[in-house]
Design a protein around this motif. Sequence first.
Motif: not given
Length: 175
Positions: A70, A77-78, A74-75
């Motif tokens: 996860w 995408r950032e 998330h990172e």
Amino acid sequence: MTGARPEFSATPGKARRAARRRRPGLSALAVLLLLVMPLLEIGVILAVGRTIGGWPTFLLLLVESLFGAWLMKHEGREAWRAFVMALQSGRMPAKEIADAVLILVGGALLLTPGFITDIIGFLVVAPPTRPLARRFLQAMVERRLLGAGPWNPAPAPGSPHVVTGEVIDNDDAGR
């Protein structure tokens, strides 16, 4: 414009090979890690299993891997958003590319079962500790590209690694 003749070493390949033999390369370190790391991971997993039990150890490894997946997503995408923004603003996305590499490597470590690789993976992927990992990556790449660093000092002038010469601009030579 006349220029000095460049000085070339008679055996540049031999000097390069000798320099490689004197210091352990990245590949030697990788082989050592590939041999030693699984043994360390098994030892740590067994020690944790003896302390908290087999099923809790298994569940802990599973939860770490799921959380790592996860976090990597998330990172990632950032990092992609930051990369696109840097390109749109006309800025060279060096930091963003380094972050993407770190997230990729850290994500692979997080998905590998084991406590040691998970700790290293979290340190590489997590936003608070990634700048430190980025500085380490930058120093490693600079050492590799520039060929100089604490383990491989820059060649001294006059050594067989330095080519002495003069740059002649072809545009001025025809006039």
